[in-house]
Design an enzyme around this catalytic site. Structure first.
Site, PDB file in Angstrom:
ATOM      1  N   GLY A 184      73.271 -55.403   0.123  1.00 11.91           N
ATOM      2  CA  GLY A 184      73.200 -53.879   0.095  1.00 11.91           C
ATOM      3  C   GLY A 184      71.880 -53.410  -0.290  1.00 11.91           C
ATOM      4  N   ARG A 185      71.563 -52.408  -0.232  1.00 10.35           N
ATOM      5  CA  ARG A 185      70.201 -51.801  -0.615  1.00 10.35           C
ATOM      6  C   ARG A 185      70.471 -50.267  -1.126  1.00 10.35           C
ATOM      7  NH1 ARG A 185      67.696 -49.521   3.992  1.00 10.35           N
ATOM      8  NH2 ARG A 185      65.603 -49.409   2.808  1.00 10.35           N
TER       9      ARG A 185
ATOM     10  N   TYR B 201      66.845 -47.614  -5.093  1.00 13.68           N
ATOM     11  CA  TYR B 201      65.992 -48.142  -6.215  1.00 13.68           C
ATOM     12  C   TYR B 201      66.117 -49.717  -6.189  1.00 13.68           C
ATOM     13  CZ  TYR B 201      66.270 -43.310  -7.630  1.00 13.68           C
ATOM     14  OH  TYR B 201      66.440 -41.885  -7.732  1.00 13.68           O
ATOM     15  N   SER B 202      66.783 -50.235  -5.313  1.00 19.16           N
ATOM     16  CA  SER B 202      67.143 -51.674  -5.439  1.00 19.16           C
ATOM     17  C   SER B 202      67.490 -52.653  -4.192  1.00 19.16           C
ATOM     18  CB  SER B 202      68.289 -52.047  -6.365  1.00 19.16           C
ATOM     19  OG  SER B 202      69.460 -51.569  -6.040  1.00 19.16           O
ATOM     20  N   GLU B 203      67.400 -53.753  -4.114  1.00 22.23           N
ATOM     21  CA  GLU B 203      68.026 -54.319  -3.222  1.00 22.23           C
ATOM     22  C   GLU B 203      69.023 -55.368  -3.631  1.00 22.23           C
ATOM     23  OE1 GLU B 203      64.795 -56.141  -0.659  1.00 22.23           O
ATOM     24  OE2 GLU B 203      65.221 -54.630   0.612  1.00 22.23           O
ATOM     25  N   VAL B 204      70.299 -55.651  -3.052  1.00 20.33           N
ATOM     26  CA  VAL B 204      71.181 -56.367  -3.843  1.00 20.33           C
ATOM     27  C   VAL B 204      71.706 -57.360  -2.810  1.00 20.33           C
ATOM     28  CG1 VAL B 204      73.611 -56.122  -4.656  1.00 20.33           C
ATOM     29  CG2 VAL B 204      72.153 -54.096  -4.865  1.00 20.33           C
TER      30      VAL B 204
ATOM     31  N   ASP C 284      76.683 -40.817 -10.769  1.00 19.25           N
ATOM     32  CA  ASP C 284      76.731 -41.357  -9.300  1.00 19.25           C
ATOM     33  C   ASP C 284      77.931 -41.927  -8.895  1.00 19.25           C
ATOM     34  OD1 ASP C 284      75.540 -41.301  -7.042  1.00 19.25           O
ATOM     35  OD2 ASP C 284      74.412 -43.250  -7.392  1.00 19.25           O
TER      36      ASP C 284
END
EC number: 2.7.11.1
Length: 332
Positions: free
Chosen positions: A50-51, A54-57, A160
């Site tokens: 996932g992305r 604020y980040s890439e997972v 969120d």
């Protein structure tokens, strides 16, 4: 003071209002926190899962014990924001249904930090939610409320809440609330940024620029998720932009009720709303019930929903009040 000038309404959370005041400063003063980094070489990336903004997972592997983990590689943002996320995760460690932060590492060259989390074998909500039974919806809603009540009791708003941030391993019936990147410490009377949460899950307080919000923002977002589940809809309020989002809400909760809310808190509505708001009566929740969703949108579910989705954040149920609702009695 002259009679026509009403005193400004002070908005303070009905619960857990002073948790952070009662804590030592280092509990919430994340800017002065010293992180301790582990070794990046202990982890290997397997595949991207996932992305976000604020980040890439990634799904990863802890090479020391051969166990799966999740690696969240943070994009360059203010370091203060990263510290806040870490501090909040550490404060919530071990809480019910809160994702576990296992380690913090950083690349020796780029200095890019990564957060290492427990692995959850998640099924995408678009696949899972349509298959859930009435009992499943009660069960997972209750599990999510447990996580939210815990973070609120620790003085933290998630800000969120949405299906993308609720991981469910359906085989193990395990739920985890993830992505604490927008979470913040609640201090009564403090004004917060309204540019939080995802559009479809933003509470009315954010859409009318009311900054003195509290934990009840998370209850709105939870309520929107719950509405979509019981009425078998992908998204319950689907606005084209933030202005249209409030219009979509007003078409269900009514415009008179919106104006009463705005008046109570002395909020001045953005002039853009003059042309787009119109006039709508409050809709009966039962008008959303059809043959397809009747078994899920039962009387108890609708009564609970009605107590969650209120314009006035102070009128919404708290997590504990929601958990005590008859809808969840069958789980006990």
């Amino acid at each position: 003071m002259n009679q026509t000038e009403a005193a400004p309404v002070v908005s303070v959370s009905r619960v857990y209002a002073h948790v952070n005041e009662e804590m030592p400063r280092e509990y919430w003063d994340y800017e002065n926190m010293q992180e301790v980094f582990g070794y990046q070489d202990n982890y290997e990336i397997i595949r991207k899962v996932g992305r976000g903004k604020y980040s890439e997972v990634f799904e990863g592997l802890n090479v020391l014990n051969n166990s799966k983990c999740i690696i969240k590689v943070l994009k360059p943002v203010k370091y203060k924001k990263i510290k806040r996320e870490i501090k909040i995760l550490q404060n919530l460690a071990g809480g019910p249904n809160i994702i576990s932060l296992l380690d913090i590492v950083r690349d020796p060259e780029s200095k890019t930090p990564s957060l290492i989390f427990e692995f959850v074998d998640n099924i995408d909500f678009r696949t899972l939610y349509p298959t859930l039974s009435d009992y499943d919806i009660r069960y997972y809603s209750y599990e999510l409320l447990k996580a939210l009540d815990f973070c609120h009791s620790r003085g933290i708003m998630h800000r969120d809440v949405k299906p993308h941030n609720v991981m469910i391993d359906h085989k193990k019936r395990k739920l985890r609330l993830i992505d604490w990147g927008l979470a913040e410490f609640y201090h009564a009377g403090m004004e917060y940024n309204v540019r939080v949460a995802s559009r479809y899950f933003k509470g009315p307080e954010l859409l009318v620029d009311f900054r003195e919000y509290d934990y009840s923002l998370d209850i709105w977002s939870f309520g929107v998720m719950f509405a979509a589940l019981i009425f078998k809809k992908d998204t319950f309020f689907r606005g084209r932009d933030n202005y249209d989002q409030l219009v979509k809400i007003a078409k269900v909760l009514g415009t008179d009720e919106l104006f009463a809310y705005v008046q109570k808190y002395q909020i001045v509505l953005d002039r853009q709303y003059d042309n787009i708001l119109g006039q709508y009566p409050k809709r009966d929740w039962y008008s959303f019930v059809n043959r397809d969703n009747r078994s899920l949108a039962n009387d108890e579910a609708i009564d609970l929903l009605n107590r969650l989705l209120r314009y006035d954040h102070q009128e919404r149920l708290t997590c504990q009040e929601a958990m005590a609702h008859p809808y969840f009695q069958v789980l006990k």
